[in-house]
Design a protein around this motif. Structure first.
Motif, mmCIF file in Angstrom:
data_model
loop_
_atom_site.group_PDB
_atom_site.id
_atom_site.type_symbol
_atom_site.label_atom_id
_atom_site.label_comp_id
_atom_site.label_asym_id
_atom_site.label_seq_id
_atom_site.Cartn_x
_atom_site.Cartn_y
_atom_site.Cartn_z
ATOM 1 N N VAL A 249 8.634 -17.155 31.666
ATOM 2 C CA VAL A 249 9.555 -17.804 32.609
ATOM 3 C C VAL A 249 8.876 -18.980 33.306
ATOM 4 C CG1 VAL A 249 10.840 -17.497 34.767
ATOM 5 C CG2 VAL A 249 10.980 -15.759 32.966
ATOM 6 N N GLY A 250 7.631 -18.780 33.743
ATOM 7 C CA GLY A 250 6.920 -19.854 34.435
ATOM 8 C C GLY A 250 6.755 -21.083 33.578
ATOM 9 N N PHE A 251 6.274 -20.920 32.348
ATOM 10 C CA PHE A 251 6.075 -22.075 31.476
ATOM 11 C C PHE A 251 7.410 -22.693 31.049
ATOM 12 C CE2 PHE A 251 1.770 -20.383 30.948
ATOM 13 C CZ PHE A 251 1.030 -21.556 31.037
ATOM 14 N N SER A 252 8.444 -21.859 30.935
ATOM 15 C CA SER A 252 9.762 -22.414 30.598
ATOM 16 C C SER A 252 10.282 -23.304 31.721
ATOM 17 C CB SER A 252 10.763 -21.295 30.317
ATOM 18 O OG SER A 252 10.405 -20.586 29.157
ATOM 19 N N LEU A 253 10.131 -22.845 32.974
ATOM 20 C CA LEU A 253 10.603 -23.645 34.108
ATOM 21 C C LEU A 253 9.770 -24.905 34.292
ATOM 22 C CD1 LEU A 253 11.400 -20.837 36.724
ATOM 23 C CD2 LEU A 253 13.003 -22.099 35.271
ATOM 24 N N LEU A 254 8.501 -24.886 33.870
ATOM 25 C CA LEU A 254 7.662 -26.081 33.950
ATOM 26 C C LEU A 254 7.906 -27.044 32.793
ATOM 27 C CD1 LEU A 254 4.276 -24.464 35.081
ATOM 28 C CD2 LEU A 254 5.790 -25.909 36.453
ATOM 29 N N VAL A 257 7.397 -24.690 27.670
ATOM 30 C CA VAL A 257 7.923 -23.856 26.579
ATOM 31 C C VAL A 257 9.395 -24.208 26.414
ATOM 32 C CG1 VAL A 257 8.453 -21.509 25.837
ATOM 33 C CG2 VAL A 257 6.278 -21.988 26.991
ATOM 34 N N ASN A 258 9.766 -24.510 25.183
ATOM 35 C CA ASN A 258 11.143 -24.955 24.920
ATOM 36 C C ASN A 258 11.867 -24.059 23.921
ATOM 37 O OD1 ASN A 258 10.905 -27.343 26.564
ATOM 38 N ND2 ASN A 258 9.614 -28.206 24.935
ATOM 39 N N PHE A 259 11.462 -22.806 23.843
ATOM 40 C CA PHE A 259 12.149 -21.879 22.928
ATOM 41 C C PHE A 259 12.466 -20.591 23.696
ATOM 42 C CE2 PHE A 259 7.674 -20.790 22.708
ATOM 43 C CZ PHE A 259 7.670 -19.403 22.727
#
Length: 540
Positions: A249-254, A257-259
Motif C-alpha cells: 500500500v505504501g509504495f502504491s500510494l507513493l 508500484v503500479n500493479f
C-alpha cells in the motif's frame, strides 16, 4: 453436551461472528473519513463517517457482550451439570476406580478447564469461517495483490495450528495425570500425618512431595512451551502478512508500484481500507489458534471423564435420600447370591434371618462376610441371585426406604462435621438420649468429652477411640429405633472391656426384638448371638 447448551453456544457463536463481520463497515467508514479529510472534501462527509464508525462500534460492542454472556452461561451450566452428575454417580459407586483425591481434582481443577474451551473455541471457529473469507473477498475486490498476500499467508496459520495441536493435547494429558497424582499424594500424606510424625518421616515425606511438585512443574512448563512456541510462530505469520500489505500500500500510494489493482491506481481511501482490513483478517485465525490450546486441554479432561464413565462398578442401590421406613417384617434373605470380584464370582451361602433374630457371620477373612452385610444394606448389587428384605426383592425403588430401618456399624467409623447430639439424633426425634446412651454402654464416653453432647468430633472421630465410636453408633441405633442392626467386626482390635461393652449393647438390641446381623471373628460375640452362619471355607 446438553442440547440447550448447544443451542446457546450456537447463538453466541453466530453473534460473535456477526459482530466481527461488522469491522469492514467500520473500516470503510474510517477510510472514507480519512480520504475526505485529506482531499478537503465537505466537513459533513467526515462527520458522517465518524458517526457511522461510532454507531457500528457500539453495535459491535453490544453484540460481543451478549455473545460472551451467552457463552459464559452455557459453559457454567455445562460444568455444573457435569460436576453434579459426576458427584451423584461416584457417590453411589462403592470401590470406584478413581481415588477421592483424583475425583476432587476432576471436580475442582479439571472440569474448570472446560470453561475456556466452551466459551472461546466455538465462537472463534465461527469467526474464522466467516470473517477471513469476507475480508479476502473485499481485498480482491479492491486489489488482487493484497488478496494474493492474504490467500498465501492465511492458510499457513491453521496448518501450523493443527501440527501444534497434537503436541498440545499430549502435553495437556500428561499435565492432567500429574495434577491427579499430586492431589492423591497430598490427601494420602494428610491422612498419614500422625504416623509420619510418630515415625519421624517428615523429611522423606517432604522429599516425595517435592519430587511430585517438580513433576507437575515440568508438565506445566511443557504445556506452556508448546503454547508460547505456537503463539510466536502464528504471530510471525500474521505480522509478515500485515507488513507485506503495508509495504504494498505504501509504495502504491507513493507511485513506486503500479500493479495489483483492477486497472486504476490505489487511492488513499482504498489504501487505508486495506491496511485496516489486514490485522482483522488474521485475528480470527489467531483467536482460533489460542482456543485450540483450550480444546487440547479440554480433550484431555474429556478422556479422563470417559474413563470414569467406563468404570463398570455397580452403583449403590437407591439415591441416598431420606425416605419413610419400608413397611414389612424386619427379615433378611440371601438366595443363590454371587458378587463379582474382578473376573471371578464370589458365591455366598443362602441366608434366611427372621425378624428379631440375631445371627453371627463367621469364617476366614476374604470369604464375603462384610460383602454380605453390604448386600443386605443395598450398598452392593449381586451379580447373581436375589437379596430379599421385608418380604420384597431389594431394588433401587425401595433401597432408601429399607435403609431407613437399618443401622450399620462399620469397622472404621466416619463422623460428619456436626455436634455429637445432632449425629446421634439426625432427624431430631426428641427421644430419650440418656437412655439410649446407657443401653449402648456409652454414657461414660459422652461424660468424658469436653463439651458433652455439643462436642464436634470431626470426620476421624478425634477424642474417642474406635470402640467408643462404635458404641456411639449403637446408641444411635437405640435412639433412631432402627430395627435391623448390621455390624462389621464391631469388636475387632478392641480390649476386653470395650469389646465386652459392644457385645452387651448388641445383645441388648437383640433382646428388644431387633434383627441383629454381625460379621465377626470373635468367639465371644458369636456366642452372644442366637445363631452362627459360616461363610466361605467349611460352610455347611
Amino acid at each position: 453436551m446438553p442440547k440447550q447448551a448447544q443451542g446457546t453456544l450456537r447463538r453466541a457463536a453466530l453473534l460473535s461472528a456477526l459482530a466481527a463481520a461488522l469491522w469492514p463497515l467500520q473500516a470503510l467508514a474510517l477510510a472514507w473519513g480519512i480520504g475526505g479529510w485529506v482531499t478537503e472534501a465537505a466537513p459533513q462527509a467526515s462527520l458522517a463517517a465518524a458517526g457511522a464508525f461510532a454507531v457500528i462500534g457500539i453495535v459491535r460492542a453490544v453484540a460481543d457482550r451478549i455473545a460472551a454472556r451467552l457463552a459464559f452461561h452455557a459453559a457454567d451450566g455445562v460444568i455444573h451439570d457435569l460436576r453434579q452428575a459426576l458427584l451423584t454417580r461416584e457417590a453411589r459407586r462403592p470401590g470406584a476406580a478413581a481415588s477421592s483425591a483424583a475425583l476432587a481434582a476432576m471436580l475442582t481443577e479439571k472440569l474448570a478447564i472446560l470453561g475456556p474451551w466452551i466459551t472461546r473455541y466455538r465462537p472463534a471457529m465461527a469467526r474464522t469461517k466467516l470473517v477471513p473469507l469476507l475480508i479476502l473477498a473485499l481485498a480482491f475486490y479492491v486489489s488482487w495483490a493484497v488478496g494474493v498476500i492474504f490467500l498465501v499467508a492465511g492458510p499457513l496459520i491453521p496448518v501450523f495450528m493443527a501440527l501444534v495441536g497434537m503436541a498440545a493435547k499430549e502435553a495437556s494429558a500428561r499435565q492432567m495425570v500429574e495434577i491427579g497424582d499430586m492431589n492423591t499424594l497430598l490427601i494420602d500424606r494428610i491422612a498419614a500425618l500422625p504416623d509420619i510424625l510418630l515415625l519421624n518421616a517428615g523429611d522423606a515425606s517432604r522429599a516425595a512431595f517435592e519430587a511430585r511438585a517438580e513433576g507437575l512443574r515440568e508438565r506445566t512448563m511443557a504445556v506452556l512451551r508448546v503454547a508460547f512456541l505456537s503463539s510466536t510462530v502464528l504471530e510471525l505469520f500474521s505480522a509478515i502478512g500485515v507488513a507485506l500489505v503495508a509495504v504494498y500500500v505504501g509504495f502504491s500510494l507513493l507511485g513506486e508500484v503500479n500493479f495489483g489493482t483492477w486497472g486504476t491506481g490505489l487511492t488513499l481511501a482504498e489504501g487505508v481500507f486495506l491496511l485496516l482490513l489486514a490485522p482483522e483478517y488474521f485475528q480470527p485465525l489467531r483467536d482460533l489458534a489460542a482456543a485450540w490450546h483450550d480444546k487440547a486441554a479440554a480433550e484431555a479432561v474429556a478422556d479422563e471423564l470417559d474413563a470414569l464413565e467406563a468404570d463398570e462398578t455397580t452403583p449403590v442401590l437407591g439415591q441416598g435420600a431420606r425416605a419413610e421406613p419400608l413397611a414389612g417384617p424386619a427379615s433378611v434373605a440371601l438366595s443363590s447370591v454371587a458378587v463379582r470380584r474382578g473376573d471371578q464370582l464370589l458365591a455366598l451361602p443362602d441366608l434366611d434371618v427372621a425378624p428379631g433374630e440375631s445371627v453371627a457371620l463367621s469364617g476366614p477373612s476374604g470369604t464375603g462376610k462384610s460383602t454380605a452385610l453390604d448386600l443386605i444394606a443395598g450398598l452392593l448389587t449381586p451379580e447373581e441371585g436375589q437379596v430379599t428384605v421385608a418380604g420384597q426383592a431389594l431394588a433401587c425403588e425401595i433401597a432408601d426406604a429399607w435403609r431407613a430401618r437399618v443401622a450399620y456399624v462399620p469397622q472404621s467409623v466416619h463422623v460428619p462435621d456436626m455436634t455429637l447430639r445432632r449425629f446421634l439424633d439426625p432427624h431430631d426425634l426428641s427421644a430419650d438420649m440418656d437412655a439410649a446412651l446407657r443401653k449402648a454402654r456409652a454414657e461414660g464416653i459422652v461424660a468424658a468429652l469436653p463439651e458433652g453432647l455439643e462436642t464436634v468430633l470431626g470426620e476421624t472421630g478425634a477424642g474417642v477411640s474406635g470402640g467408643e465410636a462404635r458404641r456411639l453408633l449403637l446408641a444411635r441405633a437405640f435412639l433412631t429405633g432402627a430395627d435391623v442392626i448390621l455390624a462389621d467386626e464391631p469388636t475387632a482390635d478392641l480390649d476386653a472391656a470395650n469389646g465386652g461393652a459392644i457385645i452387651d449393647a448388641l445383645a441388648a438390641l437383640a433382646a428388644e426384638g431387633r434383627t441383629v446381623i454381625v460379621a465377626t471373628h470373635d468367639p465371644a460375640l458369636s456366642g452372644a448371638m442366637g445363631r452362627v452362619v459360616t461363610v466361605g471355607e467349611g460352610a455347611a
